[in-house]
Design a protein around this motif. Sequence first.
Motif, PDB file in Angstrom:
ATOM      1  N   PRO A 585      -6.501   7.267  12.288  1.00 52.73           N
ATOM      2  CA  PRO A 585      -6.039   6.335  13.374  1.00 52.73           C
ATOM      3  C   PRO A 585      -5.079   5.152  12.913  1.00 52.73           C
ATOM      4  CG  PRO A 585      -8.311   5.898  12.869  1.00 52.73           C
ATOM      5  CD  PRO A 585      -7.863   6.838  11.836  1.00 52.73           C
ATOM      6  N   LEU A 586      -4.868   5.077  11.853  1.00 54.23           N
ATOM      7  CA  LEU A 586      -4.211   3.929  11.170  1.00 54.23           C
ATOM      8  C   LEU A 586      -2.968   4.440  10.365  1.00 54.23           C
ATOM      9  CD1 LEU A 586      -7.123   1.804   9.637  1.00 54.23           C
ATOM     10  CD2 LEU A 586      -5.907   1.542  11.814  1.00 54.23           C
ATOM     11  N   ASP A 587      -1.840   3.998  10.339  1.00 53.08           N
ATOM     12  CA  ASP A 587      -0.722   4.129   9.511  1.00 53.08           C
ATOM     13  C   ASP A 587      -0.767   3.749   7.784  1.00 53.08           C
ATOM     14  OD1 ASP A 587       0.376   5.224  11.704  1.00 53.08           O
ATOM     15  OD2 ASP A 587       1.786   3.651  12.105  1.00 53.08           O
ATOM     16  N   TRP A 620      -6.717   4.760   0.782  1.00 55.41           N
ATOM     17  CA  TRP A 620      -7.519   3.260   0.755  1.00 55.41           C
ATOM     18  C   TRP A 620      -6.860   2.459  -0.474  1.00 55.41           C
ATOM     19  CZ3 TRP A 620     -10.302   0.194  -2.324  1.00 55.41           C
ATOM     20  CH2 TRP A 620     -10.896  -1.054  -1.667  1.00 55.41           C
ATOM     21  N   ASP A 621      -7.004   1.085  -0.260  1.00 57.53           N
ATOM     22  CA  ASP A 621      -6.435   0.161  -1.400  1.00 57.53           C
ATOM     23  C   ASP A 621      -7.185  -1.050  -0.826  1.00 57.53           C
ATOM     24  OD1 ASP A 621      -4.248  -1.671  -0.073  1.00 57.53           O
ATOM     25  OD2 ASP A 621      -3.438   0.466   0.202  1.00 57.53           O
ATOM     26  N   PRO A 622      -7.316  -1.987  -2.004  1.00 58.40           N
ATOM     27  CA  PRO A 622      -7.927  -3.363  -1.829  1.00 58.40           C
ATOM     28  C   PRO A 622      -7.267  -4.476  -1.029  1.00 58.40           C
ATOM     29  CG  PRO A 622      -7.340  -3.243  -4.121  1.00 58.40           C
ATOM     30  CD  PRO A 622      -6.970  -1.827  -3.204  1.00 58.40           C
ATOM     31  N   GLY A 625      -6.597  -1.780   2.800  1.00 58.09           N
ATOM     32  CA  GLY A 625      -7.667  -0.893   3.346  1.00 58.09           C
ATOM     33  C   GLY A 625      -7.168   0.688   3.751  1.00 58.09           C
ATOM     34  N   LEU A 626      -7.714   1.165   4.649  1.00 57.97           N
ATOM     35  CA  LEU A 626      -6.980   2.531   5.111  1.00 57.97           C
ATOM     36  C   LEU A 626      -5.532   2.385   5.786  1.00 57.97           C
ATOM     37  CD1 LEU A 626     -10.287   3.808   6.982  1.00 57.97           C
ATOM     38  CD2 LEU A 626      -9.466   4.702   4.591  1.00 57.97           C
TER      39      LEU A 626
END
Length: 638
Positions: A585-587, A620-622, A625-626
């Motif tokens: 649902p996210l880019d 994912w990354d800090p 996120g997603l």
Amino acid sequence: MRYRCTVVGVASAAALGLGAIPAAASPAVPEPAPRVADATAVAATLTLTPARPVEPAATAVSDPANPDFRRFLSPVAVRDRFGAPPARVARVTRWARGAGFAVGRIDATGSRLPITGTAAAARREFGVDLVEATVSGVRVRSASPVRVPAVVAADVLAVTGLSQPVAEPLSLRSCLASPNTSSVLAAAAPLVTAGGCASLPSVVGAVGGVSCALAWGEQPGPAPLSRALPGRVSQPLCGYTGPQLRTLYGLAAADTGAGQTVVIVGAFNGSSTLVDANRTFALTGVAPLPAGRYQVRRYPAAGTARVTGCDRAGWALQQATAVQVVHTLAPAARIVYVAAPDCTRLVDALAGVVADPGLVGAVVSLGWGVPAETVADDDRAATDAVLARAALRGMSTFSASGIYGTAAPAGTWRSTVAYPASSPFTTAVGGTTSAVGAGEAVLWQTGWGSVVGDRHQVGRRDLAPVELGGLVPFGRRDFIPDGRRVVVLAAVGGGPSLDVARPAWQTGVVGGYRQVPDVAALADPLAGLRVGLTDGGYLVRPTGGTGLATPIVAALTALAQARTATRAGLLAPLLYARTAAGRPPLDDVRHITAAVWIPQPRGGLVVAVDAARQRTRPGWDPVTGLGTPGAGFLSALD
């Protein structure tokens, strides 16, 4: 406004323009912290053990694979099923009164029982040492770990309020000056602040004497830099307008948030918030916010004396930012601003929101936080219980994942995960740098991590590495010997929480701990949103931070609820489940090498984008996120 700075790395003081450091002396013996006087009034909250565990039920209604998914409960059902049994409330009340405490009424969730007594009674009954301490300039009370008396140990889940955790607002303003200095640290110091910019003029085509752009790249950097990074260099923005922000997230005119309620939890209440908002909207292409759609509530309504030293300018900025963001993105939604009495009572205010029967299905923005490693076990248990009950009620809570760097509220150089963002019962929000160009074209998005370097050996033909950033003085050579260290101006505080186990729903991340953030939105104050605020005088300035990103995501979730006629509840489990199933649902946000060019009298300052130690990467990354909400986000709740 309290300005904070930090010395980074081991570069010499002279190299950073800080002067000489005196030779080390014998370490001073710290003086013991003063004890809180025995007669001092102390308020605390007892979170009572519920009739049945709350957290598993909250997880069940939030998990798309669970049969109870989205079977949210009414306020009465939450109280009846997950409140403390009446016999437990009566037993704890009898004990507290017998111990010398005054006892208030149990809250509407049947879980939080306020008590008031003296410091002497608290020491005697809970075995704590109460001392005075100063945290971020705020004079507070600090307590050793609590020991609940055996007679009620099974009845009390947590005791909070004996220690006073200081929450920090996580919005930042772009406060560009024109420093004529060879010290990068000194040059960077006034660029971004957590509070006011009263000494600098408002944005009218220029920021504090530094030219600013109305769209990304409208005023690019010098030719060598622009050729190296075509389309990825811009002078600082004057701040995006309402139409630009709506375009960034793909909103249509019909996306208004009608029928939705967005709750903003903060500290204090700015008396000019509504007036400032409408004055700003008139400048930024947004319809006015009617007084009937903006409400202010205060939780808790009463209590002991307020603490002193809270960053009122920062909290005023946080309130103004959130209100103006939410109305810009969801102009028909009702906005409820909930004001805590000071910067140590934010969780009490949040608990009031969750107990309020009139806020069914509300989306809640928490644009503040405290360093996760400083949170006591009792505070974490009590806050998680509040957030879990919010999920049971179908409320969506969004929490800012924190900020680090010299401009951060704590002025820290290292990434620090914020709480409550690291709780498994809220959705944590990180940040992006987002480029909206001429004609409202969305050019690219990457992670927010603004970096300048203490190396600036550059002539007309030799450009400092963009990965480091730094001063670029055209026409002369200037060199700082300790040449490869960098200063993180401001960046997303993300990564693992070392105190919270990774929830089962957080798939696709490495490690056994809760990872932050889950989602991201616009946060770079050098390319932020134009926000107006009365701070000595009325000022309009670019604003960012995860305190900007959090109400953006909250407002977009309200729009998604309106479009799909669905309550989201705790959103993070759905985001991870859909991403794992190949329907994200996210880019996804990727790394972009880009820079902000800030002209100086003898050259300019390059602020590198997504250049902090933690950077954006696929998946994912800090930092992000997603990913960030895109065109499909508003339909993702179906």
